[in-house]
Design a protein around this motif. Structure first.
Motif, PDB file in Angstrom:
ATOM      1  N   ALA A  13      21.944   9.214  90.101  1.00 51.35           N
ATOM      2  CA  ALA A  13      21.079   8.228  89.454  1.00 51.35           C
ATOM      3  C   ALA A  13      20.664   8.693  88.062  1.00 51.35           C
ATOM      4  O   ALA A  13      20.522   7.884  87.133  1.00 51.35           O
ATOM      5  N   ALA A  14      20.468  10.005  87.896  1.00 45.77           N
ATOM      6  CA  ALA A  14      19.999  10.547  86.620  1.00 45.77           C
ATOM      7  C   ALA A  14      21.118  10.698  85.595  1.00 45.77           C
ATOM      8  O   ALA A  14      20.889  10.525  84.388  1.00 45.77           O
ATOM      9  N   THR A  15      22.338  11.016  86.058  1.00 41.82           N
ATOM     10  CA  THR A  15      23.422  11.358  85.133  1.00 41.82           C
ATOM     11  C   THR A  15      24.548  10.340  85.081  1.00 41.82           C
ATOM     12  O   THR A  15      25.377  10.383  84.166  1.00 41.82           O
ATOM     13  N   GLY A  16      24.616   9.471  86.074  1.00 36.75           N
ATOM     14  CA  GLY A  16      25.722   8.523  86.125  1.00 36.75           C
ATOM     15  C   GLY A  16      27.006   9.127  86.629  1.00 36.75           C
ATOM     16  O   GLY A  16      28.075   8.521  86.522  1.00 36.75           O
ATOM     17  N   GLN A  17      26.910  10.318  87.223  1.00 36.08           N
ATOM     18  CA  GLN A  17      28.126  10.977  87.717  1.00 36.08           C
ATOM     19  C   GLN A  17      27.843  11.694  89.025  1.00 36.08           C
ATOM     20  O   GLN A  17      26.787  12.277  89.222  1.00 36.08           O
ATOM     21  N   LEU A  18      28.822  11.619  89.911  1.00 34.10           N
ATOM     22  CA  LEU A  18      28.769  12.329  91.185  1.00 34.10           C
ATOM     23  C   LEU A  18      30.055  13.126  91.308  1.00 34.10           C
ATOM     24  O   LEU A  18      31.140  12.585  91.075  1.00 34.10           O
ATOM     25  N   THR A  55      32.478   7.491 102.105  1.00 35.38           N
ATOM     26  CA  THR A  55      33.062   8.529 101.268  1.00 35.38           C
ATOM     27  C   THR A  55      32.113   8.775 100.099  1.00 35.38           C
ATOM     28  O   THR A  55      31.184   7.987  99.856  1.00 35.38           O
ATOM     29  N   LEU A  56      32.342   9.837  99.348  1.00 35.88           N
ATOM     30  CA  LEU A  56      31.504  10.086  98.176  1.00 35.88           C
ATOM     31  C   LEU A  56      31.672   8.984  97.132  1.00 35.88           C
ATOM     32  O   LEU A  56      30.737   8.677  96.390  1.00 35.88           O
ATOM     33  N   GLU A 109      27.195   2.847  95.560  1.00 37.51           N
ATOM     34  CA  GLU A 109      25.904   2.335  96.032  1.00 37.51           C
ATOM     35  C   GLU A 109      24.769   2.744  95.110  1.00 37.51           C
ATOM     36  O   GLU A 109      23.861   1.943  94.837  1.00 37.51           O
ATOM     37  N   VAL A 110      24.806   3.971  94.612  1.00 39.04           N
ATOM     38  CA  VAL A 110      23.782   4.387  93.650  1.00 39.04           C
ATOM     39  C   VAL A 110      23.879   3.527  92.401  1.00 39.04           C
ATOM     40  O   VAL A 110      22.859   3.078  91.853  1.00 39.04           O
ATOM     41  N   GLY A 111      25.108   3.273  91.944  1.00 38.14           N
ATOM     42  CA  GLY A 111      25.293   2.413  90.780  1.00 38.14           C
ATOM     43  C   GLY A 111      24.771   1.005  91.013  1.00 38.14           C
ATOM     44  O   GLY A 111      24.129   0.411  90.142  1.00 38.14           O
ATOM     45  N   ARG A 112      25.023   0.475  92.194  1.00 35.76           N
ATOM     46  CA  ARG A 112      24.555  -0.879  92.495  1.00 35.76           C
ATOM     47  C   ARG A 112      23.035  -0.948  92.467  1.00 35.76           C
ATOM     48  O   ARG A 112      22.453  -1.888  91.914  1.00 35.76           O
ATOM     49  N   GLN A 113      22.381   0.059  93.026  1.00 33.73           N
ATOM     50  CA  GLN A 113      20.927   0.007  93.118  1.00 33.73           C
ATOM     51  C   GLN A 113      20.231   0.355  91.799  1.00 33.73           C
ATOM     52  O   GLN A 113      19.102  -0.086  91.564  1.00 33.73           O
ATOM     53  N   GLU A 120      26.525   2.256  85.771  1.00 33.54           N
ATOM     54  CA  GLU A 120      27.812   2.711  86.294  1.00 33.54           C
ATOM     55  C   GLU A 120      27.692   4.166  86.735  1.00 33.54           C
ATOM     56  O   GLU A 120      27.238   5.028  85.973  1.00 33.54           O
ATOM     57  N   VAL A 121      28.081   4.428  87.963  1.00 38.60           N
ATOM     58  CA  VAL A 121      28.103   5.798  88.482  1.00 38.60           C
ATOM     59  C   VAL A 121      29.527   6.098  88.916  1.00 38.60           C
ATOM     60  O   VAL A 121      30.072   5.395  89.780  1.00 38.60           O
ATOM     61  N   ALA A 122      30.118   7.122  88.329  1.00 37.64           N
ATOM     62  CA  ALA A 122      31.507   7.473  88.623  1.00 37.64           C
ATOM     63  C   ALA A 122      31.564   8.671  89.557  1.00 37.64           C
ATOM     64  O   ALA A 122      30.768   9.607  89.434  1.00 37.64           O
ATOM     65  N   TYR A 123      32.504   8.619  90.486  1.00 39.64           N
ATOM     66  CA  TYR A 123      32.747   9.785  91.333  1.00 39.64           C
ATOM     67  C   TYR A 123      33.935  10.549  90.771  1.00 39.64           C
ATOM     68  O   TYR A 123      35.037  10.003  90.641  1.00 39.64           O
TER      69      TYR A 123
END
Length: 285
Positions: A153-158, A202-203, A209-213, A217-220
């Motif tokens: 949520a903080a960085t946009g990356q997982l 999956t990750l 889901e984090v991106g949706r909430q 955009e959150v990229a894995y």
């Protein structure tokens, strides 16, 4: 009498309070703890508090006197758990415990999961003891991913190295409710139950889901094991912990936690916490 070891821990406390909420009289619940001060609130509710450490065979046998059903919550000291758990099993046998319930690992007797060997050895010790037993092979906790949810949520990356490997998580509260259901069942049975949540993930699903909430955009980023280890070391983890995390992701990538929808909701009669619900809880939404 129902006893719970590790009763002030994250899972054990939920089981003790769950037993009370299920209508078990407080005087019929024994909380086995190392530090009675941490169980003061349970004692105030009338729960019997017994002081015994996993390394204290005599104390354990005293604590388990008169116990009919026992939940052995697996210890947290990796490398020492077989001896510690065996002390509890031996004490349970000596005390005449009627049912021993143990929190084990997924597919503990047929897996490369890095956590499994101590659980498998404990299951073997239980079987050799002759105490009637029910093994609850708990899959993953949603709470294992709390820090990653916050980071995403903080960085946009997982980041991780589990590829498209799936797990079937549930919350600690869900696993505790399953244990309560077993401990309070009229005829709980014996054997092995593989327990997991109602929803695999999956990750990449977590990132989405984090991106949706969050509306961002959150990229894995799926890394190689070496890349993952280097990233963890750069983030401040020690070599041993980084290696352990990478090994777990490798296990997930290999399908070792893809044990299928399992068990909890059929025991509790309610759905397990979903990915969306847990992300919302972690993000305070």
């Amino acid at each position: 009498m129902i006893a719970v070891t590790g009763a002030t821990g994250q899972l054990g406390r939920l089981v003790v309070t769950g037993l009370l909420d299920a209508g078990v009289p407080a005087s019929g619940v024994t909380a086995v703890v190392r530090d009675p001060a941490k169980a003061a609130d349970l004692a105030d509710r009338g729960v019997v508090v017994a002081v015994a450490d996993y390394t204290d065979p005599a104390g354990l046998q005293t604590a388990l006197q008169g116990v009919d059903r026992l939940l052995l919550v697996s210890g947290s000291e990796v490398g020492q758990r077989v001896a510690q758990h065996t002390n509890v099993v031996t004490a349970a046998a000596a005390a005449g415990v009627g049912l021993l319930v143990y929190t084990s690992a997924p597919k503990a007797d047929d897996t490369t999961l890095v956590l499994a060997p101590e659980h498998q050895a404990t299951e073997e010790a239980i079987a050799a003891s002759g105490v009637p037993a029910l093994v609850l092979r708990n899959n993953w906790y949603w709470e294992n991913y709390d820090a990653q949810v916050q980071q995403a949520a903080a960085t946009g990356q997982l980041t991780g190295s589990s590829g498209s490997g799936r797990a079937w998580p549930a919350s600690r509260a869900d696993f505790a409710a399953a244990a309560v259901a077993v401990l309070t069942a009229e005829q709980p049975g014996t054997g092995v139950l593989e327990l997991g949540g109602d929803q695999a993930f999956t990750l990449a699903d977590l990132a989405a889901e984090v991106g949706r909430q969050t509306g961002t955009e959150v990229a894995y980023a799926d890394l190689t094991p070496d890349e993952h280890r280097a990233a963890l070391l750069a983030a401040g983890l020690d070599e041993g912990t980084a290696g352990f995390v990478v090994a777990l992701d490798g296990n997930i990538a290999a399908g070792e936690l893809d044990a299928g929808q399992g068990g909890i909701s059929s025991l509790t009669g309610r759905p397990t916490r979903t990915l969306a619900e847990h992300v919302a809880l972690v993000l305070g939404r």
